[in-house]
Design an enzyme around this catalytic site. Structure first.
Site, mmCIF file in Angstrom:
data_model
loop_
_atom_site.group_PDB
_atom_site.id
_atom_site.type_symbol
_atom_site.label_atom_id
_atom_site.label_comp_id
_atom_site.label_asym_id
_atom_site.label_seq_id
_atom_site.Cartn_x
_atom_site.Cartn_y
_atom_site.Cartn_z
ATOM 1 N N ASP A 222 0.821 -1.207 0.000
ATOM 2 C CA ASP A 222 0.000 0.000 0.000
ATOM 3 C C ASP A 222 0.858 1.261 0.000
ATOM 4 O O ASP A 222 0.492 2.274 -0.603
ATOM 5 C CB ASP A 222 -0.940 0.006 1.207
ATOM 6 C CG ASP A 222 -2.141 -0.919 1.011
ATOM 7 O OD1 ASP A 222 -2.262 -1.518 -0.077
ATOM 8 O OD2 ASP A 222 -2.949 -1.044 1.952
ATOM 9 N N GLU B 15 -5.954 9.559 3.876
ATOM 10 C CA GLU B 15 -6.432 10.502 4.875
ATOM 11 C C GLU B 15 -5.624 11.778 4.883
ATOM 12 O O GLU B 15 -4.473 11.825 4.429
ATOM 13 C CB GLU B 15 -6.418 9.885 6.285
ATOM 14 C CG GLU B 15 -5.054 9.801 6.955
ATOM 15 C CD GLU B 15 -4.205 8.645 6.496
ATOM 16 O OE1 GLU B 15 -3.003 8.886 6.232
ATOM 17 O OE2 GLU B 15 -4.717 7.515 6.392
#
Length: 273
Positions: free
Chosen positions: A64, A137
């Site tokens: 990721d 985020e």
């Protein structure tokens, strides 16, 4: 057709797989760019990730973190994620199937049949600046975590007051990012089919529970009571405004575009520790 490849830095397995995919694509008469670090490991010239928005498809090999690194530079170019460990939320491919799947996606791209799914990104903005887009985020926080390093927050959603008080910071997560930092801070999981942003105060003295708001919401955060504040985008500090300051968080104009097979959400959830 132009395919970019971004491999995890310093990882020999990722570098070897990148070279294998590069060779197979070139054998199929596909032009290939390697990012600078990967190319350097194979004694050829590379390209900055920020230039790979010129590609038709980008392959991110690693995990990721590598996917997020690639996503910062490729704009709306579709990204195919290859995970060298467990299949994750962003990387649905394992290394064993990577070469075959990349070639299949290249053929689909050539025929105009490439299937991609879109996931929202977030941006933060203040007076005279805007952050890079976040896949996971955006965090607005004081100079450091802990009681001695917090910040006073006033959080509004579409102009209405949601919460105010002292906290380490506040986190705004996409559905994709709800399983990452947000989860470690006790935030709500959001299924990828749900169009929402999670607002999550971090170690607040007297905060509100996490709140899911619509993707079209405008989140305004007033930060005071600290010598500095940090705007953290997908784990990277991108701006350090001096309080008092107001930061607005909204959905980015360009989503992240994810190629390849869908990750199975509930299967991936079962692998979280």
């Amino acid at each position: 057709m132009l395919v970019g490849i971004v491999a995890k830095r310093g990882n020999k397995r990722a570098s070897f797989l990148a070279a294998d995919i590069r060779d197979r694509l070139r054998e199929a008469d596909v032009e290939v760019w390697l990012d600078e670090a990967t190319a350097g490991a194979h004694d050829e010239s590379g390209h900055p990730v920020d230039a790979m928005d010129a590609c038709d498809l980008v392959v991110a090999i690693g995990g990721d973190g590598t996917f997020l690194f690639a996503a910062r530079g490729v704009g709306g170019t579709p990204i195919l994620g290859v995970n060298l460990g467990e299949v994750g939320f962003l990387n649905a491919l394992g290394p064993e199937e990577a070469v075959h799947e990349v070639l299949r996606e290249a053929v689909a791209l050539e025929n105009g049949e490439l299937s991609v799914r879109e996931a929202p990104r977030l941006v933060a903005a203040g007076e005279g600046w805007e952050s890079p887009a976040a896949v996971n985020e955006i965090v607005l926080q004081g100079p450091q975590r802990g009681r001695a390093g917090g910040v006073d927050l006033e959080i509004r959603v579409d102009g209405s007051l949601f919460s105010s008080g002292r906290a380490d910071g506040v986190l705004a997560a996409t559905p994709t990012g709800s399983t990452a930092y947000n989860l470690s801070e006790g935030g709500s999981l959001i299924h990828p089919d749900v169009d929402a942003i999670v607002l999550n105060e971090m170690c607040a003295d007297a905060g509100m529970p996490p709140l899911a708001v619509g993707l079209d919401s405008e989140i305004t955060v007033r930060l005071t009571g600290a010598p500095e504040a940090h705007v953290v985008v997908d784990g990277r500090v991108t701006r350090s405004p001096e309080p008092p300051t107001t930061v607005t968080v909204r959905t980015a104009d360009t989503p992240v575009r994810i190629a390849g097979p869908d990750a199975e959400f509930f299967e991936a959830l079962n692998k979280l520790e």
